[in-house]
Write a protein that holds these residues in place. Sequence first.
Motif, PDB file in Angstrom:
ATOM      1  N   GLN A 117     -16.069  64.684   8.502  1.00  0.00           N
ATOM      2  CA  GLN A 117     -15.092  64.938   7.447  1.00  0.00           C
ATOM      3  C   GLN A 117     -14.801  63.635   6.709  1.00  0.00           C
ATOM      4  N   PRO A 118     -14.315  63.709   5.472  1.00  0.00           N
ATOM      5  CA  PRO A 118     -14.166  62.488   4.664  1.00  0.00           C
ATOM      6  C   PRO A 118     -13.156  61.479   5.216  1.00  0.00           C
ATOM      7  N   ASP A 119     -12.251  61.903   6.068  1.00  0.00           N
ATOM      8  CA  ASP A 119     -11.250  60.981   6.617  1.00  0.00           C
ATOM      9  C   ASP A 119     -11.656  60.413   7.980  1.00  0.00           C
ATOM     10  N   ARG A 120     -12.911  60.592   8.356  1.00  0.00           N
ATOM     11  CA  ARG A 120     -13.467  59.994   9.571  1.00  0.00           C
ATOM     12  C   ARG A 120     -14.753  59.288   9.186  1.00  0.00           C
ATOM     13  N   ALA A 121     -14.892  58.050   9.605  1.00  0.00           N
ATOM     14  CA  ALA A 121     -16.078  57.275   9.252  1.00  0.00           C
ATOM     15  C   ALA A 121     -16.498  56.406  10.428  1.00  0.00           C
ATOM     16  N   PHE A 122     -17.694  55.844  10.321  1.00  0.00           N
ATOM     17  CA  PHE A 122     -18.191  54.933  11.344  1.00  0.00           C
ATOM     18  C   PHE A 122     -18.713  53.676  10.690  1.00  0.00           C
ATOM     19  N   VAL A 123     -18.720  52.597  11.458  1.00  0.00           N
ATOM     20  CA  VAL A 123     -19.361  51.346  11.056  1.00  0.00           C
ATOM     21  C   VAL A 123     -20.135  50.848  12.270  1.00  0.00           C
ATOM     22  N   ASP A 124     -21.427  50.642  12.084  1.00  0.00           N
ATOM     23  CA  ASP A 124     -22.295  50.093  13.129  1.00  0.00           C
ATOM     24  C   ASP A 124     -22.487  48.618  12.779  1.00  0.00           C
ATOM     25  N   PHE A 125     -22.083  47.723  13.678  1.00  0.00           N
ATOM     26  CA  PHE A 125     -22.074  46.296  13.353  1.00  0.00           C
ATOM     27  C   PHE A 125     -22.423  45.434  14.552  1.00  0.00           C
ATOM     28  N   SER A 126     -22.742  44.179  14.256  1.00  0.00           N
ATOM     29  CA  SER A 126     -22.882  43.140  15.275  1.00  0.00           C
ATOM     30  C   SER A 126     -21.958  42.003  14.869  1.00  0.00           C
TER      31      SER A 126
ATOM     32  N   ARG B 215      -1.345  43.158   0.674  1.00  0.00           N
ATOM     33  CA  ARG B 215      -1.215  43.343  -0.778  1.00  0.00           C
ATOM     34  C   ARG B 215      -1.922  44.606  -1.243  1.00  0.00           C
ATOM     35  N   ARG B 216      -2.938  45.022  -0.484  1.00  0.00           N
ATOM     36  CA  ARG B 216      -3.628  46.277  -0.757  1.00  0.00           C
ATOM     37  C   ARG B 216      -4.233  46.788   0.541  1.00  0.00           C
ATOM     38  N   SER B 217      -4.501  48.083   0.567  1.00  0.00           N
ATOM     39  CA  SER B 217      -5.134  48.701   1.736  1.00  0.00           C
ATOM     40  C   SER B 217      -6.644  48.615   1.607  1.00  0.00           C
ATOM     41  N   ALA B 218      -7.310  48.652   2.725  1.00  0.00           N
ATOM     42  CA  ALA B 218      -8.774  48.690   2.722  1.00  0.00           C
ATOM     43  C   ALA B 218      -9.214  49.995   2.068  1.00  0.00           C
ATOM     44  N   ALA B 219     -10.161  49.906   1.152  1.00  0.00           N
ATOM     45  CA  ALA B 219     -10.631  51.082   0.414  1.00  0.00           C
ATOM     46  C   ALA B 219     -11.605  51.927   1.223  1.00  0.00           C
ATOM     47  N   SER B 220     -12.189  51.365   2.276  1.00  0.00           N
ATOM     48  CA  SER B 220     -13.170  52.099   3.083  1.00  0.00           C
ATOM     49  C   SER B 220     -13.112  51.591   4.522  1.00  0.00           C
ATOM     50  N   ALA B 221     -13.776  52.328   5.404  1.00  0.00           N
ATOM     51  CA  ALA B 221     -13.858  51.907   6.800  1.00  0.00           C
ATOM     52  C   ALA B 221     -14.605  50.578   6.910  1.00  0.00           C
TER      53      ALA B 221
ATOM     54  N   VAL C 158     -10.468  56.211  11.170  1.00  0.00           N
ATOM     55  CA  VAL C 158      -9.820  57.399  10.619  1.00  0.00           C
ATOM     56  C   VAL C 158      -8.900  56.971   9.486  1.00  0.00           C
ATOM     57  N   ARG C 159      -8.741  57.871   8.514  1.00  0.00           N
ATOM     58  CA  ARG C 159      -7.825  57.605   7.400  1.00  0.00           C
ATOM     59  C   ARG C 159      -6.619  58.515   7.572  1.00  0.00           C
ATOM     60  N   LEU C 160      -5.451  57.908   7.785  1.00  0.00           N
ATOM     61  CA  LEU C 160      -4.198  58.635   7.936  1.00  0.00           C
ATOM     62  C   LEU C 160      -3.262  58.209   6.814  1.00  0.00           C
ATOM     63  N   ASP C 161      -2.750  59.168   6.075  1.00  0.00           N
ATOM     64  CA  ASP C 161      -1.844  58.889   4.957  1.00  0.00           C
ATOM     65  C   ASP C 161      -2.438  57.860   4.005  1.00  0.00           C
ATOM     66  N   GLY C 162      -3.731  57.963   3.747  1.00  0.00           N
ATOM     67  CA  GLY C 162      -4.405  57.067   2.819  1.00  0.00           C
ATOM     68  C   GLY C 162      -4.754  55.697   3.371  1.00  0.00           C
ATOM     69  N   GLN C 163      -4.468  55.443   4.627  1.00  0.00           N
ATOM     70  CA  GLN C 163      -4.681  54.131   5.259  1.00  0.00           C
ATOM     71  C   GLN C 163      -5.788  54.242   6.309  1.00  0.00           C
ATOM     72  N   TRP C 164      -6.843  53.408   6.183  1.00  0.00           N
ATOM     73  CA  TRP C 164      -7.899  53.384   7.182  1.00  0.00           C
ATOM     74  C   TRP C 164      -7.418  52.632   8.413  1.00  0.00           C
ATOM     75  N   LEU C 165      -7.735  53.174   9.604  1.00  0.00           N
ATOM     76  CA  LEU C 165      -7.396  52.547  10.876  1.00  0.00           C
ATOM     77  C   LEU C 165      -8.617  52.586  11.793  1.00  0.00           C
ATOM     78  N   TYR C 166      -8.788  51.509  12.573  1.00  0.00           N
ATOM     79  CA  TYR C 166      -9.814  51.500  13.616  1.00  0.00           C
ATOM     80  C   TYR C 166      -9.325  52.438  14.703  1.00  0.00           C
ATOM     81  N   ASN C 167     -10.169  53.395  15.113  1.00  0.00           N
ATOM     82  CA  ASN C 167      -9.751  54.362  16.117  1.00  0.00           C
ATOM     83  C   ASN C 167     -10.310  54.056  17.498  1.00  0.00           C
ATOM     84  N   ARG C 168     -11.637  53.924  17.578  1.00  0.00           N
ATOM     85  CA  ARG C 168     -12.239  53.711  18.897  1.00  0.00           C
ATOM     86  C   ARG C 168     -13.697  53.307  18.756  1.00  0.00           C
ATOM     87  N   GLU C 169     -14.239  52.869  19.854  1.00  0.00           N
ATOM     88  CA  GLU C 169     -15.653  52.540  19.952  1.00  0.00           C
ATOM     89  C   GLU C 169     -16.404  53.844  20.198  1.00  0.00           C
TER      90      GLU C 169
END
Length: 173
Positions: free
Chosen positions: A97-106, A36-42, A125-136
């Motif tokens: 860059q603003p279209d690449r982000a990280f999340v450190d989690f457990s 229904r909506r895209s994730a607003a952030s990583a 990474v954010r591609l075409d306005g959509q955040w995607l999990y890229n890699r560890e």
Amino acid sequence: MSSASAPDTKPKRGQPCPCGSGRLFEECCEPVLLGRRSAASAEELMRARFTAHVAHDFKFLHESHRPTAGKPYVAEPGEPSMAWTRLVIHDHGTLDQPDRAFVDFSAYGIEEGVEKVLHEKSEFVRLDGQWLYNRELRLGPAPFRSAAPKVGRNDPCPCDSGKKYKQCCLAKA
């Protein structure tokens, strides 16, 4: 063999979201999982991906993973043995860059009656306005860094002998 079925741990409306945000499921991850909506952030995508693991929504996991996004989803037989229980976000932010982000989690889960933890720093990474999990980026906790300054070879020895470090404690090491 017990005839009792396993408890239903899938997210339900009116209950707290499994991602640990403190919000109700229908206000938090459900709209992202349902498209229904895209994730607003990583971080929000990470929370939705964790909730997808809890809900066994493997199609969402497939579609939000950069290497498989846009490819047809084919369900695999069998259920995973890990029952995910909670998520702790340690840190998050942008990379170079603003279209690449990280999340450190457990991410915590129960497997064969034993609690296990997956600690990871992930790249999104954010591609075409959509955040995607890229890699560890890294498994496990951040490397330990000493707060004490490093002693140079020609510095006075920290043992207060009055000698240079290279002629005192460094020579003993």
